[in-house]
Design an enzyme around this catalytic site. Sequence first.
Site, PDB file in Angstrom:
ATOM      1  N   LYS A 139     -25.439  -5.884 -10.702  1.00 35.94           N
ATOM      2  CA  LYS A 139     -25.240  -7.036 -10.041  1.00 35.94           C
ATOM      3  C   LYS A 139     -26.172  -7.428  -8.711  1.00 35.94           C
ATOM      4  O   LYS A 139     -26.055  -8.443  -7.973  1.00 35.94           O
ATOM      5  CB  LYS A 139     -23.715  -7.362  -9.701  1.00 35.94           C
ATOM      6  CG  LYS A 139     -22.589  -7.207 -10.617  1.00 35.94           C
ATOM      7  CD  LYS A 139     -23.062  -7.356 -12.005  1.00 35.94           C
ATOM      8  CE  LYS A 139     -22.985  -8.717 -12.495  1.00 35.94           C
ATOM      9  NZ  LYS A 139     -23.533  -8.997 -14.043  1.00 35.94           N
ATOM     10  N   THR A 156     -31.147  -8.091 -14.555  1.00 36.56           N
ATOM     11  CA  THR A 156     -31.224  -8.793 -15.885  1.00 36.56           C
ATOM     12  C   THR A 156     -32.578  -9.749 -15.445  1.00 36.56           C
ATOM     13  O   THR A 156     -33.550  -9.741 -16.301  1.00 36.56           O
ATOM     14  CB  THR A 156     -30.068 -10.078 -16.040  1.00 36.56           C
ATOM     15  OG1 THR A 156     -28.831  -9.305 -15.900  1.00 36.56           O
ATOM     16  CG2 THR A 156     -30.278 -10.768 -17.381  1.00 36.56           C
ATOM     17  N   HIS A 215     -28.855   2.554 -13.894  1.00 38.62           N
ATOM     18  CA  HIS A 215     -28.085   2.164 -12.665  1.00 38.62           C
ATOM     19  C   HIS A 215     -27.689   3.466 -11.905  1.00 38.62           C
ATOM     20  O   HIS A 215     -27.264   3.583 -10.788  1.00 38.62           O
ATOM     21  CB  HIS A 215     -26.779   1.833 -13.164  1.00 38.62           C
ATOM     22  CG  HIS A 215     -26.604   0.426 -13.392  1.00 38.62           C
ATOM     23  ND1 HIS A 215     -27.461  -0.789 -12.745  1.00 38.62           N
ATOM     24  CD2 HIS A 215     -25.810  -0.358 -14.272  1.00 38.62           C
ATOM     25  CE1 HIS A 215     -26.984  -1.861 -13.393  1.00 38.62           C
ATOM     26  NE2 HIS A 215     -26.293  -1.882 -14.275  1.00 38.62           N
ATOM     27  N   ARG A 228     -24.558 -16.386 -14.129  1.00 38.15           N
ATOM     28  CA  ARG A 228     -23.554 -17.055 -13.434  1.00 38.15           C
ATOM     29  C   ARG A 228     -23.995 -18.164 -12.751  1.00 38.15           C
ATOM     30  O   ARG A 228     -24.123 -19.189 -13.079  1.00 38.15           O
ATOM     31  CB  ARG A 228     -22.570 -16.113 -12.799  1.00 38.15           C
ATOM     32  CG  ARG A 228     -21.119 -16.479 -12.491  1.00 38.15           C
ATOM     33  CD  ARG A 228     -20.437 -15.666 -11.651  1.00 38.15           C
ATOM     34  NE  ARG A 228     -21.015 -15.435 -10.452  1.00 38.15           N
ATOM     35  CZ  ARG A 228     -21.035 -16.106  -8.999  1.00 38.15           C
ATOM     36  NH1 ARG A 228     -19.898 -16.978  -9.028  1.00 38.15           N
ATOM     37  NH2 ARG A 228     -21.585 -15.754  -7.968  1.00 38.15           N
TER      38      ARG A 228
HETATM   39  N1  LIG Z   1     -33.340 -14.919 -14.187  1.00 36.57           N
HETATM   40  C1  LIG Z   1     -32.550 -14.738 -13.199  1.00 36.57           C
HETATM   41  N2  LIG Z   1     -32.780 -15.340 -11.704  1.00 36.57           N
HETATM   42  C2  LIG Z   1     -32.069 -14.960 -10.696  1.00 36.57           C
HETATM   43  N3  LIG Z   1     -30.943 -14.535 -10.683  1.00 36.57           N
HETATM   44  C3  LIG Z   1     -30.475 -14.059 -12.171  1.00 36.57           C
HETATM   45  C4  LIG Z   1     -31.363 -14.281 -13.092  1.00 36.57           C
HETATM   46  N4  LIG Z   1     -30.393 -13.497 -14.356  1.00 36.57           N
HETATM   47  C5  LIG Z   1     -29.401 -13.327 -13.882  1.00 36.57           C
HETATM   48  N5  LIG Z   1     -29.099 -13.588 -12.548  1.00 36.57           N
HETATM   49  C6  LIG Z   1     -28.034 -13.274 -11.658  1.00 36.57           C
HETATM   50  O1  LIG Z   1     -28.044 -11.867 -11.530  1.00 36.57           O
HETATM   51  C7  LIG Z   1     -26.733 -11.560 -11.165  1.00 36.57           C
HETATM   52  C8  LIG Z   1     -26.307 -10.297 -12.161  1.00 36.57           C
HETATM   53  O2  LIG Z   1     -26.939  -9.159 -11.639  1.00 36.57           O
HETATM   54  P1  LIG Z   1     -27.521  -8.043 -12.874  1.00 36.57           P
HETATM   55  O3  LIG Z   1     -28.392  -8.669 -13.532  1.00 36.57           O
HETATM   56  O4  LIG Z   1     -28.095  -6.972 -11.819  1.00 36.57           O
HETATM   57  O5  LIG Z   1     -26.161  -7.617 -13.372  1.00 36.57           O
HETATM   58  S1  LIG Z   1     -26.200  -6.435 -14.407  1.00 36.57           S
HETATM   59  O6  LIG Z   1     -25.772  -5.229 -13.373  1.00 36.57           O
HETATM   60  O7  LIG Z   1     -27.176  -6.239 -15.351  1.00 36.57           O
HETATM   61  O8  LIG Z   1     -24.642  -6.665 -15.226  1.00 36.57           O
HETATM   62  C9  LIG Z   1     -25.782 -12.778 -11.250  1.00 36.57           C
HETATM   63  O9  LIG Z   1     -25.711 -13.096  -9.899  1.00 36.57           O
HETATM   64  P2  LIG Z   1     -24.385 -14.118  -9.699  1.00 36.57           P
HETATM   65  O10 LIG Z   1     -24.983 -15.351 -10.290  1.00 36.57           O
HETATM   66  O11 LIG Z   1     -24.390 -14.193  -8.073  1.00 36.57           O
HETATM   67  O12 LIG Z   1     -23.190 -13.607 -10.337  1.00 36.57           O
HETATM   68  C10 LIG Z   1     -26.568 -13.651 -12.058  1.00 36.57           C
HETATM   69  O13 LIG Z   1     -26.203 -14.793 -12.189  1.00 36.57           O
END
Ligand SMILES: Nc1ncnc2c1ncn2[C@@H]1O[C@H](COP(=O)(O)OS(=O)(=O)O)[C@@H](OP(=O)(O)O)[C@H]1O
Length: 352
Positions: free
Chosen positions: A90, A94, A153, A311
């Site tokens: 998180k 992604t 991870h 999210r």
């Molecule tokens: N393109 C892009 N740009 C900016 N932020 C993004 C993007 N894609 C995913 N997110 C946000 O990243 C949070 C998810 O973290 P991870 O991708 O590390 O999750 S995971 O570990 O792969 O399950 C999660 O954060 P939160 O919105 O605060 O929950 C996602 O919304």
Amino acid sequence: MAPSLVSPQCYYISKRNNEASVSEEAWEKAYQIYNDFVQTLPKAKGWTTQNVIKYQGFWLTPTSALKGVLLVQHHFKPRPTDIFLATSPKCGTTWLKALMFATMNRSSYDFSSHPLLKNGPHDCVTFIEVNMCQDYPIMNLELLLSPRLLAAHIPYDLLPVTKTTFGCKLVYIFRDPKDVLVSTWHFMNKLRPKKLQPLSLGEAYELFCEGISHYAPFWDHVLEYWKASLESPDKILFLKYEDMKREPSVHLRRLAEFVGQPFSFEEEEKGVVQKILRLCSFENLRNLKVNKTGVHRVTDEIVVNNCDFFRKGQTGDWENYLTDEMKQRLDFITEQKLKNSGLTLGSSNRNL
Ligand SMILES: Nc1ncnc2c1ncn2[C@@H]1O[C@H](COP(=O)(O)OS(=O)(=O)O)[C@@H](OP(=O)(O)O)[C@H]1O
């Protein structure tokens, strides 16, 4: 001691390679050894499973993460050209996967028919530990051409010892733990089986503060990579989610340079940096059909709706969830843990 002789990993590897070399009896014995080993490890309340177990200082799910870590430790063959995206869950995995996939393959694909338009980022870059513990992995790691782009991870100290001598490059992304907590809480409740009560924010908060979540304690995960990045800045690039949100083009250029593929003058002129950023932006990815309705098969048992990876994608969303008291305690823990490390919270020109 971790099981290594007749262990599930032998079974999985053999099965994956379609070798009939592991008999049912050997598999059962391996499984028994694995289960006996798990019983010897400390347990705590889990986020998506009944329990998480502590292996070499980190909390992992017994059903997939521990198996995956053991597999990587015993069987993964790194190459000097490998590029790893290493993250605590998180923190921006992604986004980083999408950016790096698009950057490293930019000469192979046209932006109008790019694989990221039809595939979720998690199906473009595989987690090594998850990939290795599947019966039928999405990608055969051995068949991937170099330089391989891989994700993990896995905490730094749990990676195979060859990581430094092998010369692989690693990109790590750090994020404000308050946002990590809130993001993890939302995500894990989506994955939590119906037979288990949803975790309340209060419970999740306590677990997180105690260092109990996936691949946690969060701060230990961060500090291991941070220290390694100070020792080997040419091998480990340490980024912050907040910095990337603030100045995405600056950090995309850093990423490209770090992996030895800097943007050329012609590419800059053609706006390739902006095109990659647009393609991988939260708004663009979230609105693609594949990420609205598609799924990502993490393991044979765990299937995630792609939409759950997207999210809000903001910094500071914790303000909508945590009380002042919760904020202060979590900041205090972070301050204590990061003390004297040189690492600070928030974007790089701002201190805690
Ligand atoms: N393109 C892009 N740009 C900016 N932020 C993004 C993007 N894609 C995913 N997110 C946000 O990243 C949070 C998810 O973290 P991870 O991708 O590390 O999750 S995971 O570990 O792969 O399950 C999660 O954060 P939160 O919105 O605060 O929950 C996602 O919304």
